[in-house]
Design a protein around this motif. Structure first.
Motif, PDB file in Angstrom:
ATOM      1  N   ARG A 427      -6.731  48.402  -4.308  1.00  0.00           N
ATOM      2  CA  ARG A 427      -7.397  49.338  -3.401  1.00  0.00           C
ATOM      3  C   ARG A 427      -7.536  48.694  -2.021  1.00  0.00           C
ATOM      4  N   PRO A 428      -7.612  49.529  -0.981  1.00  0.00           N
ATOM      5  CA  PRO A 428      -7.762  48.965   0.367  1.00  0.00           C
ATOM      6  C   PRO A 428      -9.207  48.542   0.641  1.00  0.00           C
ATOM      7  N   SER A 429      -9.371  47.522   1.463  1.00  0.00           N
ATOM      8  CA  SER A 429     -10.698  47.146   1.960  1.00  0.00           C
ATOM      9  C   SER A 429     -10.813  47.686   3.380  1.00  0.00           C
ATOM     10  N   ILE A 430     -11.614  48.734   3.545  1.00  0.00           N
ATOM     11  CA  ILE A 430     -11.749  49.388   4.846  1.00  0.00           C
ATOM     12  C   ILE A 430     -13.218  49.326   5.259  1.00  0.00           C
ATOM     13  N   PRO A 431     -13.577  48.395   6.172  1.00  0.00           N
ATOM     14  CA  PRO A 431     -14.981  48.256   6.575  1.00  0.00           C
ATOM     15  C   PRO A 431     -15.570  49.589   7.027  1.00  0.00           C
ATOM     16  N   GLY A 432     -16.760  49.862   6.520  1.00  0.00           N
ATOM     17  CA  GLY A 432     -17.430  51.110   6.857  1.00  0.00           C
ATOM     18  C   GLY A 432     -17.134  52.231   5.881  1.00  0.00           C
ATOM     19  N   TYR A 433     -16.102  52.065   5.052  1.00  0.00           N
ATOM     20  CA  TYR A 433     -15.720  53.123   4.124  1.00  0.00           C
ATOM     21  C   TYR A 433     -15.530  52.619   2.702  1.00  0.00           C
ATOM     22  N   VAL A 434     -14.610  51.675   2.512  1.00  0.00           N
ATOM     23  CA  VAL A 434     -14.259  51.219   1.168  1.00  0.00           C
ATOM     24  C   VAL A 434     -14.675  49.762   1.022  1.00  0.00           C
ATOM     25  N   HIS A 435     -15.612  49.518   0.129  1.00  0.00           N
ATOM     26  CA  HIS A 435     -16.179  48.192  -0.067  1.00  0.00           C
ATOM     27  C   HIS A 435     -15.916  47.718  -1.503  1.00  0.00           C
ATOM     28  N   PRO A 436     -16.027  46.414  -1.749  1.00  0.00           N
ATOM     29  CA  PRO A 436     -15.845  45.917  -3.117  1.00  0.00           C
ATOM     30  C   PRO A 436     -16.807  46.598  -4.088  1.00  0.00           C
ATOM     31  N   ALA A 437     -16.294  46.962  -5.237  1.00  0.00           N
ATOM     32  CA  ALA A 437     -17.090  47.651  -6.252  1.00  0.00           C
ATOM     33  C   ALA A 437     -16.531  47.298  -7.616  1.00  0.00           C
ATOM     34  N   PRO A 438     -17.313  47.515  -8.676  1.00  0.00           N
ATOM     35  CA  PRO A 438     -16.816  47.200 -10.021  1.00  0.00           C
ATOM     36  C   PRO A 438     -15.538  47.950 -10.381  1.00  0.00           C
ATOM     37  N   VAL A 439     -15.409  49.206  -9.927  1.00  0.00           N
ATOM     38  CA  VAL A 439     -14.200  49.979 -10.202  1.00  0.00           C
ATOM     39  C   VAL A 439     -13.138  49.615  -9.170  1.00  0.00           C
ATOM     40  N   ARG A 440     -12.022  49.051  -9.630  1.00  0.00           N
ATOM     41  CA  ARG A 440     -10.977  48.582  -8.715  1.00  0.00           C
ATOM     42  C   ARG A 440      -9.600  49.137  -9.077  1.00  0.00           C
ATOM     43  N   SER A 441      -9.561  50.098  -9.967  1.00  0.00           N
ATOM     44  CA  SER A 441      -8.279  50.558 -10.500  1.00  0.00           C
ATOM     45  C   SER A 441      -7.455  51.313  -9.462  1.00  0.00           C
ATOM     46  N   THR A 442      -6.155  51.308  -9.694  1.00  0.00           N
ATOM     47  CA  THR A 442      -5.211  52.062  -8.875  1.00  0.00           C
ATOM     48  C   THR A 442      -4.400  52.968  -9.807  1.00  0.00           C
ATOM     49  N   PRO A 443      -3.715  53.987  -9.263  1.00  0.00           N
ATOM     50  CA  PRO A 443      -2.921  54.861 -10.124  1.00  0.00           C
ATOM     51  C   PRO A 443      -1.616  54.196 -10.570  1.00  0.00           C
ATOM     52  N   PHE A 444      -1.146  54.586 -11.738  1.00  0.00           N
ATOM     53  CA  PHE A 444       0.213  54.233 -12.159  1.00  0.00           C
ATOM     54  C   PHE A 444       0.809  55.424 -12.876  1.00  0.00           C
ATOM     55  N   ILE A 445       2.144  55.497 -12.846  1.00  0.00           N
ATOM     56  CA  ILE A 445       2.842  56.564 -13.547  1.00  0.00           C
ATOM     57  C   ILE A 445       4.199  56.047 -14.003  1.00  0.00           C
ATOM     58  N   SER A 446       4.622  56.480 -15.175  1.00  0.00           N
ATOM     59  CA  SER A 446       5.920  56.100 -15.738  1.00  0.00           C
ATOM     60  C   SER A 446       6.696  57.373 -16.038  1.00  0.00           C
ATOM     61  N   LEU A 447       7.908  57.460 -15.504  1.00  0.00           N
ATOM     62  CA  LEU A 447       8.729  58.659 -15.663  1.00  0.00           C
ATOM     63  C   LEU A 447      10.107  58.286 -16.210  1.00  0.00           C
ATOM     64  N   THR A 448      10.664  59.156 -17.029  1.00  0.00           N
ATOM     65  CA  THR A 448      11.984  58.933 -17.620  1.00  0.00           C
ATOM     66  C   THR A 448      12.899  60.088 -17.240  1.00  0.00           C
ATOM     67  N   TYR A 449      14.165  59.758 -16.970  1.00  0.00           N
ATOM     68  CA  TYR A 449      15.137  60.762 -16.538  1.00  0.00           C
ATOM     69  C   TYR A 449      16.395  60.666 -17.387  1.00  0.00           C
ATOM     70  N   ASN A 450      16.841  61.834 -17.877  1.00  0.00           N
ATOM     71  CA  ASN A 450      18.117  61.955 -18.577  1.00  0.00           C
ATOM     72  C   ASN A 450      18.205  61.044 -19.808  1.00  0.00           C
ATOM     73  N   ILE A 451      17.082  60.816 -20.447  1.00  0.00           N
ATOM     74  CA  ILE A 451      16.999  60.071 -21.695  1.00  0.00           C
ATOM     75  C   ILE A 451      16.093  60.867 -22.628  1.00  0.00           C
ATOM     76  N   GLU A 452      16.494  61.008 -23.873  1.00  0.00           N
ATOM     77  CA  GLU A 452      15.659  61.736 -24.831  1.00  0.00           C
ATOM     78  C   GLU A 452      14.335  61.015 -25.013  1.00  0.00           C
ATOM     79  N   LYS A 453      13.247  61.773 -24.967  1.00  0.00           N
ATOM     80  CA  LYS A 453      11.923  61.171 -25.129  1.00  0.00           C
ATOM     81  C   LYS A 453      11.034  62.093 -25.953  1.00  0.00           C
ATOM     82  N   ALA A 454       9.888  61.564 -26.312  1.00  0.00           N
ATOM     83  CA  ALA A 454       8.945  62.338 -27.127  1.00  0.00           C
ATOM     84  C   ALA A 454       8.525  63.606 -26.384  1.00  0.00           C
ATOM     85  N   ALA A 455       8.395  64.700 -27.140  1.00  0.00           N
ATOM     86  CA  ALA A 455       8.051  65.977 -26.526  1.00  0.00           C
ATOM     87  C   ALA A 455       6.569  66.080 -26.191  1.00  0.00           C
TER      88      ALA A 455
END
Length: 481
Positions: A427-455
């Motif tokens: 996460r960004p540290s932006i003085p006045g807006y975003v400060h250190p906090a216990p929650v520090r998670s960021t988004p992630f995503i995994s995508l598959t293309y043209n391969i058979e996968k679970a429905a």
């Protein structure tokens, strides 16, 4: 003798007073024995070099006060006190001071140069060539060093701060004790046993798919970044979650910095617990753990393994470490000389264009690991004509989302089997807006293309960067006809 004893006493007393200002706040008086011994080492060394009792006092006090101030600034901005590995960024500070100067208060910048000049003036004016003080300083330094060394071998090594617990240890033992003991613990950490690479493909297996991993700078969910402050959501990320293999929150250990911690964990799959004291900057020991590197482990599947980063590859020693981890090609700033910028750095769109061309023109599937740069701080007011730093960050974050969208479109249209992993480093540290906090998670995503996968549709989950490494390996190990 009087000046010697008085200056020595003043050095100890003032260092203890300075230590009481350390954040997080000091509790009790534990650890001052080792603190005093360490101060004596530095006082003795300063006296041995200068021959001036009061010069040694001022020099030792000034250096320790600077360490305390630097640690407190870092704690305020990043939520973490100074650690031994921060010395590794000294060269980076000289190359790119704007990364760090933005965190220093203006009042401190004003007095910094005069304070340095006063200390230098004291050293020049009051140093002595008389042999006795030099010898006394040498005796003090060596004596204190021998006591520390003996206690380390006989007592401290077995049970004193055996595991990293930075904030708790500083509150109990003080900043200086933690800096030294953590350094000793880090140096004593053994390297793990090598791990084998994945085997080559068997005749009944399809060729390896494209593997594209995007580590997006300061990429976070705007909707939960600043409580009570509405920011529009990342539309591509939200939409693609519905067709993803996995998505959710990535529990990164750092806030506002320490890109290399997330980067190393995804590349090498070693958790903070596995790393121990190496976790503060795993790049410092990465060459000892090179077999864990994703490109080394996947060498039998991918002949070409690219590391792409449109910024100085000497930062964190990537120019040296990435080949050791198994990358065959480094794509750096020289490859983006004429590329479009967004703000002061190479744009995410330029990276998207590079990847689009690479995917469409290469004959064989490749492993491509990308570290973006566009949304790197500091986010000064006026950047991209934004009204404030948060607006500047938000503009870049949506450009990161547009990069995800463009890659999704490229991989859909090219018709080639592929996996895309996209995540934020911190996460960004932006003085006045975003400060250190216990929650520090960021988004992630995994995508598959043209391969058979679970429905079955994916459900949101929370994983660590090291677990994301395992997710990537699992995808490739199940690539069968």
């Amino acid at each position: 003798m009087k000046n010697f004893l008085l200056s020595l006493l003043c050095t100890i007393v003032f260092s203890i007073l300075f230590d009481r200002f350390t954040r997080p706040s000091r509790i009790g008086w534990r650890g001052y024995a080792i603190h005093t011994l360490i101060i004596l080492i530095f006082y003795g060394a300063a006296l041995a070099l200068t021959g001036g009792f009061w010069v040694a006092c001022v020099l030792t006090g000034a250096i320790f006060l600077a360490v305390v101030i630097a640690s407190n600034i870092k704690f305020r901005v990043l939520g973490e006190p100074l650690v031994f590995s921060d010395l590794a960024v000294a060269a980076s500070f000289l190359r790119y001071p704007r990364f760090y100067l933005a965190a220093i208060p203006s009042s401190l910048k004003i007095i910094l140069l005069p304070a340095v000049m006063i200390v230098i003036g004291c050293v020049i004016a009051f140093s002595s060539i008389t042999p006795a003080p030099h010898l006394a300083g040498l005796a003090v330094s060596l004596g204190a060093l021998s006591v520390v060394g003996t206690n380390w071998k006989l007592y401290w090594r077995s049970g004193f701060m055996p595991c990293p617990n930075l904030q708790a240890d500083i509150t109990q033992y003080g900043l200086l004790s933690v800096l030294i003991v953590y350094t000793l613990r880090w140096r004593a950490t053994p390297s793990p046993a090598a791990v084998p690479p994945l085997p080559a493909l068997k005749p009944d297996q399809d060729p390896a798919p494209f593997l594209i991993i995007i580590q997006c700078e300061s990429f976070a969910d705007p909707t939960d970044l600043v409580p009570g402050h509405f920011l529009p959501p990342l539309q591509a990320l939200e939409r693609l979650q519905k067709t993803s293999d996995e998505y959710g929150r990535l529990s990164v250990s750092g806030f506002g910095a320490y890109t290399m911690r997330t980067e190393y964990a995804v590349l090498c799959g070693r958790s903070d617990k596995d790393l121990g004291f190496r976790a503060f900057d795993p790049f410092l020991t990465a060459e000892d753990e090179r077999t864990f590197g994703l490109p080394n482990r996947l060498a039998a599947l991918y002949e070409k393994r690219l590391f792409v980063h449109p910024h100085d590859l000497r930062f964190y020693g990537r120019d040296r470490l990435m080949p050791a981890l198994g990358f065959t090609t480094l794509v750096g700033p020289d490859d983006f000389k004429n590329a479009e910028k967004s703000g002061p750095y190479i744009s995410d769109k330029a990276l998207g264009d590079y990847l689009h061309n690479r995917i469409l023109t290469t004959d064989e599937a490749e492993l491509i690991y990308v570290v973006t740069m566009e949304n790197h701080g500091p986010w000064d007011a006026g950047r991209l004509d934004a009204t404030d730093p948060l607006a500047a960050w938000n503009h870049h974050a949506h450009n990161g989302d547009a990069l995800l969208e463009s890659l999704n479109r490229t991989l859909q249209e090219c018709g080639r089997p592929a996996h895309l992993i996209f995540f934020g480093d911190h996460r960004p540290s932006i003085p006045g807006y975003v400060h250190p906090a216990p929650v520090r998670s960021t988004p992630f995503i995994s995508l598959t293309y043209n391969i058979e996968k679970a429905a079955a549709p994916a459900t949101a989950c929370t994983i660590t960067p090291a677990e994301l490494h395992d997710v990537i390996l699992k995808k490739l190990s199940t690539n069968k006809k």
